[in-house]
Write a protein that holds these residues in place. Structure first.
Motif, PDB file in Angstrom:
ATOM      1  N   ARG A 258       0.840  -1.189   0.000  1.00  0.00           N
ATOM      2  CA  ARG A 258       0.000   0.000   0.000  1.00  0.00           C
ATOM      3  C   ARG A 258       0.877   1.241   0.000  1.00  0.00           C
ATOM      4  N   ASN A 259       0.723   2.077  -1.020  1.00  0.00           N
ATOM      5  CA  ASN A 259       1.369   3.401  -1.108  1.00  0.00           C
ATOM      6  C   ASN A 259       2.875   3.341  -0.877  1.00  0.00           C
ATOM      7  N   CYS A 260       3.549   2.427  -1.575  1.00  0.00           N
ATOM      8  CA  CYS A 260       4.988   2.237  -1.363  1.00  0.00           C
ATOM      9  C   CYS A 260       5.813   3.166  -2.262  1.00  0.00           C
ATOM     10  N   TYR A 261       6.879   3.699  -1.684  1.00  0.00           N
ATOM     11  CA  TYR A 261       7.796   4.592  -2.393  1.00  0.00           C
ATOM     12  C   TYR A 261       9.222   4.069  -2.254  1.00  0.00           C
TER      13      TYR A 261
ATOM     14  N   LYS B 102       6.624   5.120  -7.116  1.00  0.00           N
ATOM     15  CA  LYS B 102       5.777   6.100  -6.419  1.00  0.00           C
ATOM     16  C   LYS B 102       4.395   5.533  -6.173  1.00  0.00           C
ATOM     17  N   ASN B 103       4.018   5.531  -4.905  1.00  0.00           N
ATOM     18  CA  ASN B 103       2.638   5.203  -4.526  1.00  0.00           C
ATOM     19  C   ASN B 103       2.164   3.860  -5.087  1.00  0.00           C
TER      20      ASN B 103
ATOM     21  N   SER C 155       0.664   0.282  -5.126  1.00  0.00           N
ATOM     22  CA  SER C 155      -0.251  -0.550  -4.343  1.00  0.00           C
ATOM     23  C   SER C 155      -0.708  -1.721  -5.204  1.00  0.00           C
TER      24      SER C 155
ATOM     25  N   GLY D 214       5.533   3.463   3.094  1.00  0.00           N
ATOM     26  CA  GLY D 214       4.436   2.628   2.631  1.00  0.00           C
ATOM     27  C   GLY D 214       4.245   1.445   3.558  1.00  0.00           C
TER      28      GLY D 214
END
Ligand SMILES: Nc1ncnc2c1ncn2[C@@H]1O[C@H](COP(=O)(O)OP(=O)(O)OP(=O)(O)O)[C@@H](O)[C@H]1O
Length: 257
Positions: free
Chosen positions: A6-9, A20-21, A23, A58
């Protein structure tokens, strides 16, 4: 759900995120294909999931645990891009290193470890090369040996970076068939980086296509379309349905830029 991001950078350089972001999620026995142009971040993504690189931020839940800061993630087998080995090992000795899930070349393996290695080599159809030197193998054989090594720790998730690159058509089919069989028969989930849409459409359930500023993710049939190929690879294509052995085989013909 086996893996949920989820929302990993992730960035190599401060304030310049490559990923970027991100999921997505993957269930037991599912095969997820990662696609995208050269240098877009596919290998980086695999390394972050495998814990080789550390996400900047994230949530990454694997097997019920948040692995965002984990150093080594148990139950993930990672097969890097095809490479030659700096030293020459016998196949069985290289594969046995996979038993403890690391490249710890100093811990002595036991007979039980070699028995497990033999059964994996047998299952992959490469038992006959167990006493061959790795630097004397063909590219296809070596790729199967690396897959065997990753399987030696009985992973729940197998991560493969371009496993079919540099292989002839026959060996590409062999490697793809092996991945598909492991998912169907053993429930091993797989994430595979590939540059070959026609290959991944044969085995993947889901697909994620990366570009610099966005990505698209979903069921393989909804993502692998002429529109996606144009939008993410800048190539015109035609998707056709072919019939082979009473099965529908969707295939792209690439027409031009
Ligand atoms: N260790 C590193 N330090 C700094 N930048 C890196 C490092 N490794 C990769 N990069 C850069 O990050 C970007 C993404 O690289 P990555 O290898 O993830 O791309 P890829 O999509 O797997 O490419 P390919 O399809 O060519 O294998 C590239 O611009 C690359 O130059």
């Amino acid at each position: 759900m086996l893996l949920k991001l989820r929302n990993c950078y992730y960035s190599y350089k401060p304030n310049e995120p490559i990923l970027k972001n991100i999921s997505f999620s993957i269930k037991e026995g599912e095969i997820l294909a990662i696609m995208g142009c050269n240098g877009i971040g596919k290998t980086t993504l695999l390394k972050c999931i495998a814990g080789i690189l550390k996400w900047d931020s994230g949530t990454c839940i694997f097997n019920g645990q948040n692995t965002i800061n984990a150093n080594r993630i148990k139950d993930i087998g990672y097969v890097p891009q095809a490479r030659k080995l700096p030293f020459s090992y016998l196949v069985k000795d290289l594969v046995v290193f996979g038993r403890n899930g690391t490249n710890n070349y100093f811990q002595s393996p036991k007979k039980e470890d070699y028995d497990i290695v033999d059964s994996i080599l047998n299952e992959l159809g490469i038992y006959h090369i167990r006493n061959s030197y790795c630097n004397e193998l063909s590219g296809g054989q070596l790729q199967m040996v690396f897959i065997a090594k990753a399987l030696a720790s009985f992973p729940k998730l197998l991560i493969l970076d371009e496993p079919e690159s540099h292989l002839d058509f026959y060996n590409q089919f062999k490697v793809l068939h092996t991945i598909s069989k492991l998912a169907k028969e053993k429930g091993i989930s797989t994430i595979i980086n590939s540059h070959y849409p026609n290959n991944i459409m044969k085995i993947a359930n889901k697909c994620l296509v990366l570009s610099k500023d966005k990505y698209t993710y979903g069921d393989i049939s909804s993502i692998m379309t002429e529109k996606t190929i144009k939008e993410y690879f800048y190539v015109n294509s035609k998707l056709i349905d072919l019939n082979y052995k009473d099965k529908n085989v969707p295939s792209f013909v690439f027409l031009g830029t």
